[in-house]
Design a protein around this motif. Structure first.
Motif, PDB file in Angstrom:
ATOM      1  N   GLU A 201       0.722  -0.942  -0.104  1.00  0.00           N
ATOM      2  CA  GLU A 201      -0.120   0.119  -0.159  1.00  0.00           C
ATOM      3  C   GLU A 201       0.772   1.004  -0.116  1.00  0.00           C
ATOM      4  OE1 GLU A 201      -3.585  -2.136   2.768  1.00  0.00           O
ATOM      5  OE2 GLU A 201      -2.131  -0.795   3.401  1.00  0.00           O
ATOM      6  N   PHE A 202       0.638   2.237  -0.881  1.00  0.00           N
ATOM      7  CA  PHE A 202       1.160   3.528  -0.853  1.00  0.00           C
ATOM      8  C   PHE A 202       0.503   4.523   0.284  1.00  0.00           C
ATOM      9  CE2 PHE A 202       3.226   2.198  -4.350  1.00  0.00           C
ATOM     10  CZ  PHE A 202       3.282   3.176  -5.481  1.00  0.00           C
TER      11      PHE A 202
ATOM     12  N   GLU B 190       0.411  13.872 -13.572  1.00  0.00           N
ATOM     13  CA  GLU B 190       1.122  12.355 -13.437  1.00  0.00           C
ATOM     14  C   GLU B 190       2.224  12.700 -12.541  1.00  0.00           C
ATOM     15  OE1 GLU B 190       2.889  11.714 -17.548  1.00  0.00           O
ATOM     16  OE2 GLU B 190       3.794  10.268 -16.149  1.00  0.00           O
TER      17      GLU B 190
ATOM     18  N   PHE C 204       8.285   8.788 -10.450  1.00  0.00           N
ATOM     19  CA  PHE C 204       8.469   8.030  -9.385  1.00  0.00           C
ATOM     20  C   PHE C 204       9.960   7.647  -9.559  1.00  0.00           C
ATOM     21  CE2 PHE C 204       5.202   7.261  -6.266  1.00  0.00           C
ATOM     22  CZ  PHE C 204       4.194   7.470  -7.384  1.00  0.00           C
TER      23      PHE C 204
ATOM     24  N   PHE D   5      -6.204   7.844 -12.488  1.00  0.00           N
ATOM     25  CA  PHE D   5      -4.882   7.517 -12.835  1.00  0.00           C
ATOM     26  C   PHE D   5      -4.615   6.027 -12.710  1.00  0.00           C
ATOM     27  CE2 PHE D   5      -2.856  11.389 -13.438  1.00  0.00           C
ATOM     28  CZ  PHE D   5      -3.657  12.482 -12.536  1.00  0.00           C
TER      29      PHE D   5
ATOM     30  N   TYR E  75      -1.528   3.480 -12.051  1.00  0.00           N
ATOM     31  CA  TYR E  75       0.173   3.402 -12.292  1.00  0.00           C
ATOM     32  C   TYR E  75       0.413   2.058 -12.222  1.00  0.00           C
ATOM     33  CZ  TYR E  75       0.799   8.533 -11.410  1.00  0.00           C
ATOM     34  OH  TYR E  75       0.781   9.865 -11.155  1.00  0.00           O
TER      35      TYR E  75
ATOM     36  N   HIS F 235       3.619  -0.943 -11.233  1.00  0.00           N
ATOM     37  CA  HIS F 235       4.783  -0.939 -10.613  1.00  0.00           C
ATOM     38  C   HIS F 235       5.498  -2.361 -10.886  1.00  0.00           C
ATOM     39  CE1 HIS F 235       7.184  -0.539  -6.691  1.00  0.00           C
ATOM     40  NE2 HIS F 235       7.795  -0.336  -7.355  1.00  0.00           N
TER      41      HIS F 235
ATOM     42  N   PRO G 264       7.659   2.786 -10.004  1.00  0.00           N
ATOM     43  CA  PRO G 264       6.206   2.794 -10.498  1.00  0.00           C
ATOM     44  C   PRO G 264       5.995   3.884 -11.824  1.00  0.00           C
ATOM     45  CG  PRO G 264       6.422   3.084  -8.135  1.00  0.00           C
ATOM     46  CD  PRO G 264       7.682   3.045  -8.651  1.00  0.00           C
TER      47      PRO G 264
ATOM     48  N   LEU H 221       3.273   5.920 -14.785  1.00  0.00           N
ATOM     49  CA  LEU H 221       1.845   6.151 -15.204  1.00  0.00           C
ATOM     50  C   LEU H 221       1.809   5.077 -16.233  1.00  0.00           C
ATOM     51  CD1 LEU H 221      -0.735   7.912 -14.841  1.00  0.00           C
ATOM     52  CD2 LEU H 221       0.276   9.381 -16.866  1.00  0.00           C
TER      53      LEU H 221
ATOM     54  N   LEU I  90       2.287  -4.940 -10.174  1.00  0.00           N
ATOM     55  CA  LEU I  90       1.318  -4.279  -9.192  1.00  0.00           C
ATOM     56  C   LEU I  90       0.763  -3.015  -9.909  1.00  0.00           C
ATOM     57  CD1 LEU I  90       3.479  -4.113  -5.907  1.00  0.00           C
ATOM     58  CD2 LEU I  90       1.018  -5.133  -6.027  1.00  0.00           C
TER      59      LEU I  90
ATOM     60  N   TYR J 103      -1.886   0.190  -9.402  1.00  0.00           N
ATOM     61  CA  TYR J 103      -2.483   1.088  -8.437  1.00  0.00           C
ATOM     62  C   TYR J 103      -3.343   2.057  -9.170  1.00  0.00           C
ATOM     63  CZ  TYR J 103       1.163  -0.281  -5.096  1.00  0.00           C
ATOM     64  OH  TYR J 103       1.742  -1.160  -4.289  1.00  0.00           O
TER      65      TYR J 103
ATOM     66  N   PHE K  16      -4.240   7.139  -3.283  1.00  0.00           N
ATOM     67  CA  PHE K  16      -3.858   5.797  -4.187  1.00  0.00           C
ATOM     68  C   PHE K  16      -4.900   4.636  -3.538  1.00  0.00           C
ATOM     69  CE2 PHE K  16      -0.185   6.064  -6.970  1.00  0.00           C
ATOM     70  CZ  PHE K  16       0.288   7.528  -6.537  1.00  0.00           C
TER      71      PHE K  16
ATOM     72  N   THR L 144      -5.213   0.611  -2.768  1.00  0.00           N
ATOM     73  CA  THR L 144      -4.330  -0.179  -2.071  1.00  0.00           C
ATOM     74  C   THR L 144      -3.505  -1.365  -3.110  1.00  0.00           C
ATOM     75  OG1 THR L 144      -6.202  -1.752  -1.745  1.00  0.00           O
ATOM     76  CG2 THR L 144      -5.678  -0.173   0.101  1.00  0.00           C
TER      77      THR L 144
ATOM     78  N   ARG M 130      -2.365  -6.944  -7.321  1.00  0.00           N
ATOM     79  CA  ARG M 130      -1.308  -7.559  -8.281  1.00  0.00           C
ATOM     80  C   ARG M 130      -2.021  -8.420  -9.072  1.00  0.00           C
ATOM     81  NH1 ARG M 130       3.807  -8.636  -7.408  1.00  0.00           N
ATOM     82  NH2 ARG M 130       3.859  -7.917  -5.055  1.00  0.00           N
TER      83      ARG M 130
END
Lengths: 114, 114
Positions: free
Chosen positions: A42-43, A102, A105, B35, B37, B39, B45, B47, B88, B90, B104, B106, B109
């Motif tokens: 989680e972020f 956006e 990261f 959005f 994202y 990862h 991570p 966009l 992952l 998001y 964000f 959670t 996956r």
């Protein structure tokens, strides 16, 4: 591709020790965010800056962390006294604006608190 | 306050099958941006998609999503999953204002099996 630089990539600290990590945002991005990605992926938003000013931060960050984004120097996030629960991936992101744009990261700093 | 819900923590499917990752959101404001994202392991991570206007589909790298304000949803879809899609994902919400915040979900996956 993102050009946000984070150092170090890995950090190992003992409980009670300080832990400091740095971030260089993308050139031209005035807004910087810090997130904690926990073991559940989680972020968790920690703090953000616009230029050198803090825009928003959560209570935990205010109490146990110190963060800054000085001009012409990397941004930094420092845990004053590390706890086991602080073990996580700390992600820095930058953006043109705080909202609606956006975020770019960095690769993150993986902190392990023993 | 604003919130994002990703119901599925883990989605496992076989290569070649369609992908749908759910994202719903809550905000009292009409000017929301959504959005997606992605990862990948050991990468930053980045966009994947950003919402356009209501009921308009946005596409990138084989993925697509449509913002539906009537149902507060922005589900991510792909017609045929590839092994390289394992990552992952998001969903995130932002508003076009000086709220300085991005919320964000959670994360989900996605695991694509041969």
């Amino acid at each position: 591709n993102s050009k946000v630089i984070q150092t170090p990539r890995y950090l190992v600290k003992g409980q009670g020790q300080k832990a400091k990590m740095r971030c260089i945002p993308e050139k031209g991005h005035p807004v910087v965010f810090w997130y904690q990605q926990n073991k559940n992926n989680e972020f968790k938003f920690l703090i953000n800056f616009q230029n050198q000013e803090v825009l928003q931060q959560i209570d935990m960050t205010e109490k146990r962390f110190s963060a800054e984004c000085p001009s012409n120097s990397p941004c930094s996030l420092e845990i004053q006294s590390s706890e086991a629960g602080d073990s996580a991936l700390y992600l820095c992101a930058s953006s043109f604006r705080a909202s609606s744009y956006e975020q770019y990261f960095g690769p993150g700093t993986r902190l392990t608190v023993l | 306050g604003d919130s994002v819900t990703q119901k599925e923590g883990l989605v496992t499917l076989t290569e070649g099958l369609p992908v749908m990752l759910n994202c719903t959101y809550q905000t009292i404001y009409s000017n929301a941006f959504l959005f997606w994202y992605v990862h990948y392991l050991n990468e930053s991570p980045r966009l994947l998609l950003k919402s356009s206007t209501d009921n308009k589909r946005t596409e990138h790298q084989g993925f697509h999503a449509t913002l539906h304000k009537s149902s507060s949803s922005f589900h991510l879809q792909k017609s045929s999953a590839q092994l390289s899609d394992s990552a992952l994902y998001y969903c995130a919400l932002s508003r076009s204002s000086n709220t300085n915040k991005v919320v964000f979900g959670t994360g989900t996956r996605l695991q694509v099996l041969p």
